[in-house]
Enzyme design. Structure first.
Site, PDB file in Angstrom:
ATOM      1  N   GLU A 118       7.858 -10.086 -17.081  1.00 55.62           N
ATOM      2  CA  GLU A 118       6.488  -9.567 -16.660  1.00 55.62           C
ATOM      3  C   GLU A 118       6.118  -8.382 -17.599  1.00 55.62           C
ATOM      4  OE1 GLU A 118       4.094  -7.444 -13.118  1.00 55.62           O
ATOM      5  OE2 GLU A 118       6.025  -8.099 -12.880  1.00 55.62           O
ATOM      6  N   PRO A 125       0.943  -1.328   0.075  1.00 56.46           N
ATOM      7  CA  PRO A 125       0.004  -0.159  -0.227  1.00 56.46           C
ATOM      8  C   PRO A 125       0.801   1.148   0.153  1.00 56.46           C
ATOM      9  CG  PRO A 125      -1.000  -1.717   1.628  1.00 56.46           C
ATOM     10  CD  PRO A 125       0.282  -2.185   0.941  1.00 56.46           C
ATOM     11  N   GLN A 180     -11.686   9.348 -45.994  1.00 52.36           N
ATOM     12  CA  GLN A 180     -10.293   9.420 -45.728  1.00 52.36           C
ATOM     13  C   GLN A 180      -9.599   9.732 -44.372  1.00 52.36           C
ATOM     14  OE1 GLN A 180      -7.943  12.882 -47.488  1.00 52.36           O
ATOM     15  NE2 GLN A 180      -7.170  11.508 -48.998  1.00 52.36           N
ATOM     16  N   GLY A 238     -18.300   5.194 -32.869  1.00 48.67           N
ATOM     17  CA  GLY A 238     -19.245   6.420 -32.566  1.00 48.67           C
ATOM     18  C   GLY A 238     -19.851   6.018 -31.109  1.00 48.67           C
TER      19      GLY A 238
END
Length: 388
Positions: free
Chosen positions: A243, A130, A280, A340
């Site tokens: 990792e 922590p 485009q 969208g």
């Protein structure tokens, strides 16, 4: 698929794994994402198929295959669009099991590594604290020697498989006054008195059980130490290369899947009388995304090849994670935009993928920390050495 790195055997393995995941895993993913609990039966099925033992010696139930089987394993896990499920699988196989394989003695391997490869036991690696985060040397968890035992006190956090695993591989300070030279690695059973875990509620990776673990006067046999006392820090640093490469591979695979999905969507979605893949502005943005993904993918394959050859690739693996995780975030953000409003809907895969991807620049060393590591190597000429 490039034959620079993948043989026909690799490609057949990919086909088999992809089929297995679609049949055995995908039907359960939504439930596991909702509950945050991956049911036990799937671990056993992975073990029965040999997927947890790809890099494990045959003597301990593994297949001892080259690293590109692991690359395929990671890439295909990203295609089922659950970063949490993927993380649970690879954190077991390549974090906990890697330390067991490299530092464990024969008795420890027989007790923990063999059942891990067979899917009968689940492991977790406990390093982050922590108050520590990426500062491994600053950990506060202690292991005090008392006769033929060690007494563990402290806490760990953000631990993948931290709640439902059967055993824990834990880093703790046996000589706190020595700083990073006083860290050691231990293995211990989940049901050892004094160990408790709290499940954490996360933005993404929701299928995995990420936990905060407390150690309150946990007494373990002195024989549970892995490797040499005081060598924990170089052990951890040595395995960080794998990792970080894993997270780099995860990232390019995740971005590639997002691009494939977006391309299919754009070929079907119409606006102003034509499919949107003919505009485009979108085509060129897509081309940029594809280019960045491919550059990261090819670099990651190169680093995997060098690591498989035994090279110490701490710089390259750090670069892999730094660049690939940023790329994946950018590409997935743009792929969501291609969809969208539908990209923002949970019924489409980009919403979950965006959440899951965000952990990339944080977990396994933040991007800020990685930049400083690279800077030390390329500017200050710092030479990191593997553990002896």
């Amino acid at each position: 698929m490039s034959n620079l790195y993948f043989t026909e055997e690799h490609n057949l393995f990919r086909e088999s794994l992809r089929s297995f995941l679609q049949k055995e895993v995908v039907p359960h993913i939504d439930k596991w994402e909702e509950t945050g609990h991956i049911e036990r039966f799937i671990w056993k099925k992975f073990g029965d198929m040999g997927y947890f033992g790809l890099a494990t010696p045959e003597a301990y139930g593994g297949l001892d295959l080259d690293l590109f089987y692991t690359v395929i394993f990671l890439e295909e896990l990203q295609r089922i669009n659950s970063g949490g499920f993927a993380a649970a699988m690879w954190a077991h196989a390549y974090l906990a099991m890697t330390h067991l394989n490299k530092e464990g003695n024969h008795e420890q391997k027989e007790k923990y590594l063999t059942p891990s490869a067979l899917g009968d036991a689940i492991g977790c690696l406990c390093i982050t604290e922590p108050f520590g985060g990426s500062d491994v040397a600053g950990m506060r968890t202690t292991a005090a020697k008392k006769g033929d035992t060690y007494v563990i006190n402290g806490s760990k956090t953000f631990i993948t498989n931290g709640v439902y695993s059967d055993y824990l591989v834990v880093a703790a300070k046996t000589s706190p006054e020595l700083g990073n030279k006083g860290i050691s690695i231990f293995v211990m059973d989940r049901d050892t008195p004094g160990i408790s875990a709290t499940k954490l509620d996360k933005l993404g990776w929701r299928a995995s059980d990420t936990g905060e673990i407390a150690f309150d006067n946990v007494v373990i046999p002195a024989s549970n130490i892995m490797g040499e006392e005081g060598q924990g820090f170089p052990y951890i640093m040595q395995h960080f290369s794998l990792e970080r490469l894993i997270m780099g591979v995860n990232s390019h695979a995740r971005a590639q899947y997002a691009l494939e999905y977006a391309k299919q969507y754009m070929s079907e979605r119409t606006a102003f009388g034509r499919t949107i893949d003919k505009f485009q502005a979108l085509r060129h943005t897509y081309a940029d995304c594809e280019t960045q993904m491919e550059i990261c993918k090819q670099f990651n394959y190169y680093v995997a090849k060098r690591l498989d050859m035994g090279d110490y690739v701490v710089k390259e693996a750090t670069m892999s994670k730094l660049q690939s995780t940023k790329m994946a975030d950018d590409v997935i953000y743009q792929c969501l935009q291609f969809l969208g409003g539908y990209g923002y809907m949970e019924d489409y895969p980009l919403a979950r993928m965006s959440r899951d991807s965000r952990l990339g620049p944080i977990g396994g060393g933040t991007s800020e920390i990685l930049k400083e590591i690279i800077a030390k190597m390329v500017i200050d000429n710092k030479d990191y050495k593997p553990a002896t």
